[in-house]
Design a protein around this motif. Structure first.
Motif, PDB file in Angstrom:
ATOM      1  N   UNK A  47     -10.182 -32.548 -31.100  1.00  0.00           N
ATOM      2  CA  UNK A  47      -9.990 -30.936 -30.619  1.00  0.00           C
ATOM      3  C   UNK A  47      -9.508 -31.353 -29.284  1.00  0.00           C
ATOM      4  N   UNK A  48      -9.434 -32.338 -28.744  1.00  0.00           N
ATOM      5  CA  UNK A  48      -8.871 -32.172 -27.757  1.00  0.00           C
ATOM      6  C   UNK A  48      -7.317 -32.466 -27.688  1.00  0.00           C
ATOM      7  N   UNK A  49      -6.470 -33.871 -29.067  1.00  0.00           N
ATOM      8  CA  UNK A  49      -5.494 -33.604 -29.315  1.00  0.00           C
ATOM      9  C   UNK A  49      -4.555 -32.855 -30.223  1.00  0.00           C
ATOM     10  N   UNK A  50      -5.914 -31.264 -30.937  1.00  0.00           N
ATOM     11  CA  UNK A  50      -5.220 -29.844 -30.627  1.00  0.00           C
ATOM     12  C   UNK A  50      -5.136 -29.138 -29.480  1.00  0.00           C
ATOM     13  N   UNK A  51      -5.298 -29.332 -28.850  1.00  0.00           N
ATOM     14  CA  UNK A  51      -5.996 -28.473 -27.782  1.00  0.00           C
ATOM     15  C   UNK A  51      -4.405 -29.080 -26.773  1.00  0.00           C
ATOM     16  N   UNK A  52      -4.552 -30.618 -26.677  1.00  0.00           N
ATOM     17  CA  UNK A  52      -3.420 -30.965 -26.160  1.00  0.00           C
ATOM     18  C   UNK A  52      -1.685 -30.008 -27.171  1.00  0.00           C
ATOM     19  N   UNK A  53      -1.778 -30.127 -28.149  1.00  0.00           N
ATOM     20  CA  UNK A  53      -0.415 -30.077 -28.839  1.00  0.00           C
ATOM     21  C   UNK A  53      -0.663 -28.633 -29.167  1.00  0.00           C
ATOM     22  N   UNK A  54      -1.430 -27.705 -29.087  1.00  0.00           N
ATOM     23  CA  UNK A  54      -1.730 -25.963 -29.185  1.00  0.00           C
ATOM     24  C   UNK A  54      -0.963 -25.802 -27.705  1.00  0.00           C
ATOM     25  N   UNK A  72       2.310 -23.687 -26.317  1.00  0.00           N
ATOM     26  CA  UNK A  72       2.149 -22.594 -25.420  1.00  0.00           C
ATOM     27  C   UNK A  72       3.017 -22.645 -24.633  1.00  0.00           C
ATOM     28  N   UNK A  73       3.339 -23.862 -23.937  1.00  0.00           N
ATOM     29  CA  UNK A  73       4.548 -24.374 -22.961  1.00  0.00           C
ATOM     30  C   UNK A  73       5.533 -23.757 -23.553  1.00  0.00           C
ATOM     31  N   UNK A  74       5.885 -24.271 -25.371  1.00  0.00           N
ATOM     32  CA  UNK A  74       7.212 -24.439 -25.280  1.00  0.00           C
ATOM     33  C   UNK A  74       7.564 -22.759 -25.923  1.00  0.00           C
ATOM     34  N   UNK A  75       6.573 -21.926 -26.260  1.00  0.00           N
ATOM     35  CA  UNK A  75       6.190 -20.052 -26.444  1.00  0.00           C
ATOM     36  C   UNK A  75       6.837 -19.335 -25.444  1.00  0.00           C
ATOM     37  N   UNK A  76       6.192 -20.088 -24.014  1.00  0.00           N
ATOM     38  CA  UNK A  76       6.307 -19.519 -22.752  1.00  0.00           C
ATOM     39  C   UNK A  76       7.586 -19.369 -22.315  1.00  0.00           C
ATOM     40  N   UNK A  77       8.202 -20.692 -22.391  1.00  0.00           N
ATOM     41  CA  UNK A  77       9.763 -20.720 -22.078  1.00  0.00           C
ATOM     42  C   UNK A  77      10.880 -20.267 -23.016  1.00  0.00           C
TER      43      UNK A  77
END
Length: 308
Positions: free
Chosen positions: A60-67, A71-76
């Motif tokens: 889950x942590x890996x998924x959260x990290x990937x998400x 999210x950062x890419x989408x925000x950018x």
């Protein structure tokens, strides 16, 4: 012998008792070992569960990290698009400001031109009226048509108190209908109309009636054009009725003929604005212009009404 048997019996009893307690001890020890095994298995299961939970958390942590990275890419990307939209909006605002300035300048120039045109037209009308040149009056009236063509304009000022027949005489003069060689022109003026005054804008009223006479003359190649003038004191209005024996109005076009630039017959001269201007003038003088659809013909009948 007896003592020997008793001794053997005592030894057997003692051994039996000892064996009994040994078996009990062995059972107890086995039970304790089984309990230990059970406890050990439980601990192993708990440790396995903890290990599974840890792996799930890690996943889950890996998924959260990937998400989070997504999210950062989408925000950018959103920020980049926002900057583009901001730049485009600024460009549009500048363009809109430039267009607004140009519009204001054009409006100001148009107003000045319209004011100058009104002054020049007033001088021309005065000069032509003084000269008495009918052809020049007709040409000027065509220029006036451009001002009267748009619908829904402000009411016209009615400052002239003239005879009902005076409007008729000037319209006949402007149209030249009484001099037409190929049709007969007839006037039918009711007695009360010959001495009734109409409070109107004389030039505009004459122009509206002139258009009706011009229209009848244009579409009547032979026969008769009749101008009837009557006064309705109950309604406080004068009615100028123009009947002709011309080509008439086709069914379904009763209102379309009053639209600007509509020509039902392309073989006749004109721009298709005469009836439009005549109706606009009539309504701005608080009157009206209609096609009488009850007229059986041949030809057509138009009725121009003006308040008196």
């Amino acid at each position: 012998m007896v003592y020997a048997f008793i001794a053997v019996l005592v030894v057997a009893v003692v051994l039996g008792i000892a064996y009994y307690f040994q078996i009990k001890a062995s059972q107890r020890q086995a039970e304790e070992q089984q309990q230990l095994l059970t406890d050990y298995q439980r601990r192993v299961d708990e440790q396995q569960k903890l290990l599974n939970d840890y792996r799930a958390l890690e996943k889950n942590f890996d998924n959260i990290g990937e998400g989070y990275e997504q999210a950062l890419l989408a925000f950018d990307k959103m920020d980049e698009e926002s900057q583009k939209m901001k730049s485009a909006n600024e460009a549009l605002e500048k363009r809109n400001a430039a267009l607004q300035d140009a519009h204001n300048q054009l409006t100001e120039a148009t107003q000045k031109r319209a004011e100058l045109t009104r002054v020049v037209m007033a001088d021309l009308h005065a000069a032509v009226s003084a000269s008495g040149d009918v052809k020049m009056k007709v040409l000027l009236s065509r220029l006036d048509d451009l001002d009267d063509l748009p619908a829904d304009q402000a009411p016209l000022e009615r400052t002239d108190n003239v005879m009902v027949t005076q409007v008729v005489q000037e319209a006949i003069l402007m149209s030249g209908i009484d001099k037409a060689q190929y049709v007969q022109f007839v006037q039918q003026i009711a007695d009360e109309a010959s001495y009734t005054m109409v409070y109107t804008n004389q030039a505009k009223a004459v122009r509206a009636l002139t258009h009706l006479l011009d229209n009848a003359l244009k579409f009547t190649t032979e026969g008769t054009i009749t101008l009837k003038v009557a006064v309705d004191m109950d309604k406080m209005q004068v009615a100028y009725t123009v009947e002709d024996t011309g080509s008439g109005i086709e069914a379904g076009a009763e209102e379309r003929i009053f639209e600007p630039y509509v020509k039902l017959n392309q073989y006749f001269d004109g721009q298709g604005i005469g009836l439009t201007v005549a109706r606009n003038i009539a309504r701005r003088l608080e009157g009206d212009l209609v096609l009488d659809t009850t007229y059986e013909g041949p030809g057509a009948r138009f009725v121009l009404t003006l308040p008196i």
